[in-house]
Design a protein around this motif. Structure first.
Motif, short mmCIF file in Angstrom:
data_model
loop_
_atom_site.label_atom_id
_atom_site.label_comp_id
_atom_site.label_asym_id
_atom_site.label_seq_id
_atom_site.Cartn_x
_atom_site.Cartn_y
_atom_site.Cartn_z
N ALA A 37 0.83 -1.21 0.00
CA ALA A 37 0.00 0.00 0.00
C ALA A 37 0.86 1.26 0.00
O ALA A 37 0.39 2.34 -0.34
CB ALA A 37 -0.94 0.00 1.20
N ASP A 38 2.12 1.13 0.36
CA ASP A 38 3.04 2.27 0.36
C ASP A 38 3.69 2.50 -1.00
O ASP A 38 4.45 3.45 -1.18
CB ASP A 38 4.15 2.06 1.40
N ALA A 39 3.41 1.64 -1.97
CA ALA A 39 4.04 1.75 -3.29
C ALA A 39 3.58 3.02 -4.00
O ALA A 39 2.43 3.43 -3.89
CB ALA A 39 3.70 0.53 -4.14
N VAL A 40 4.52 3.62 -4.72
CA VAL A 40 4.21 4.81 -5.51
C VAL A 40 4.65 4.57 -6.95
O VAL A 40 5.50 3.72 -7.22
CB VAL A 40 4.91 6.07 -4.95
N GLY A 41 4.07 5.32 -7.85
CA GLY A 41 4.43 5.20 -9.26
C GLY A 41 3.18 5.06 -10.11
O GLY A 41 2.06 5.33 -9.66
N THR A 42 3.40 4.62 -11.32
CA THR A 42 2.28 4.41 -12.23
C THR A 42 1.45 3.23 -11.73
O THR A 42 1.89 2.46 -10.87
CB THR A 42 2.79 4.10 -13.65
N GLU A 44 0.89 0.50 -13.24
CA GLU A 44 1.65 -0.73 -13.52
C GLU A 44 2.77 -0.94 -12.50
O GLU A 44 3.02 -2.08 -12.08
CB GLU A 44 2.24 -0.70 -14.93
N GLU A 45 3.46 0.12 -12.11
CA GLU A 45 4.55 0.00 -11.13
C GLU A 45 4.01 -0.42 -9.77
O GLU A 45 4.60 -1.27 -9.10
CB GLU A 45 5.30 1.33 -11.02
N VAL A 46 2.88 0.16 -9.36
CA VAL A 46 2.27 -0.21 -8.09
C VAL A 46 1.79 -1.65 -8.14
O VAL A 46 2.01 -2.43 -7.21
CB VAL A 46 1.13 0.77 -7.73
N LEU A 47 1.17 -2.03 -9.24
CA LEU A 47 0.70 -3.40 -9.39
C LEU A 47 1.87 -4.38 -9.32
O LEU A 47 1.76 -5.46 -8.71
CB LEU A 47 -0.04 -3.57 -10.71
N ALA A 48 2.99 -4.02 -9.88
CA ALA A 48 4.18 -4.88 -9.83
C ALA A 48 4.64 -5.08 -8.40
O ALA A 48 5.07 -6.19 -8.02
CB ALA A 48 5.30 -4.28 -10.68
N VAL A 49 4.55 -4.05 -7.57
CA VAL A 49 4.94 -4.18 -6.16
C VAL A 49 3.99 -5.15 -5.45
O VAL A 49 4.43 -6.03 -4.70
CB VAL A 49 4.96 -2.81 -5.46
N TYR A 50 2.69 -4.99 -5.68
CA TYR A 50 1.72 -5.92 -5.07
C TYR A 50 2.00 -7.36 -5.50
O TYR A 50 1.98 -8.28 -4.68
CB TYR A 50 0.29 -5.55 -5.46
N VAL A 53 5.15 -8.73 -3.67
CA VAL A 53 4.87 -9.09 -2.27
C VAL A 53 4.04 -10.37 -2.22
O VAL A 53 4.31 -11.26 -1.42
CB VAL A 53 4.18 -7.93 -1.52
N ARG A 54 3.06 -10.48 -3.10
CA ARG A 54 2.26 -11.71 -3.17
C ARG A 54 3.15 -12.93 -3.41
O ARG A 54 3.04 -13.95 -2.73
CB ARG A 54 1.23 -11.58 -4.29
N ASP A 55 4.04 -12.80 -4.37
CA ASP A 55 4.93 -13.92 -4.70
C ASP A 55 5.88 -14.23 -3.56
O ASP A 55 6.15 -15.40 -3.27
CB ASP A 55 5.72 -13.60 -5.98
N ASP A 56 6.38 -13.20 -2.88
CA ASP A 56 7.27 -13.41 -1.73
C ASP A 56 6.54 -14.12 -0.60
O ASP A 56 7.10 -15.00 0.06
CB ASP A 56 7.85 -12.09 -1.24
N ILE A 57 5.28 -13.75 -0.37
CA ILE A 57 4.48 -14.41 0.67
C ILE A 57 4.33 -15.89 0.33
O ILE A 57 4.53 -16.76 1.18
CB ILE A 57 3.12 -13.73 0.85
#
Length: 69
Positions: A37-42, A44-50, A53-57
């Motif tokens: 939720a702290d991700a910033v950017g476009t 697509e960039e925010v979606l990539a962060v989510y 994290v999903r993959d890391d979990i």
């Protein structure tokens, strides 16, 4: 309330601090991940962060799934 818990997993430091106390969990562990939720950017960039994290979990908490994907 009143539900039995076998395992309680907190995944971010904020959740660890503010989550309710679970009476008598079978096991309680904390595995820290960045809060997407702290991700910033476009968008697509925010979606990539989510997604990261999903993959890391998955890799950390469900190892057999991480090996298959």
């Amino acid at each position: 309330a009143g539900q039995p818990w076998d395992l309680v997993v907190t995944v971010c430091d904020h959740a660890r601090e503010v989550c309710p106390i679970f009476p008598h969990p079978g096991e309680q562990i904390h595995v820290g991940f960045p809060d997407p939720a702290d991700a910033v950017g476009t968008e697509e960039e925010v979606l990539a962060v989510y997604r990261q994290v999903r993959d890391d979990i998955r890799k950390r908490l469900i190892p057999e799934v991480g090996r298959r994907s």
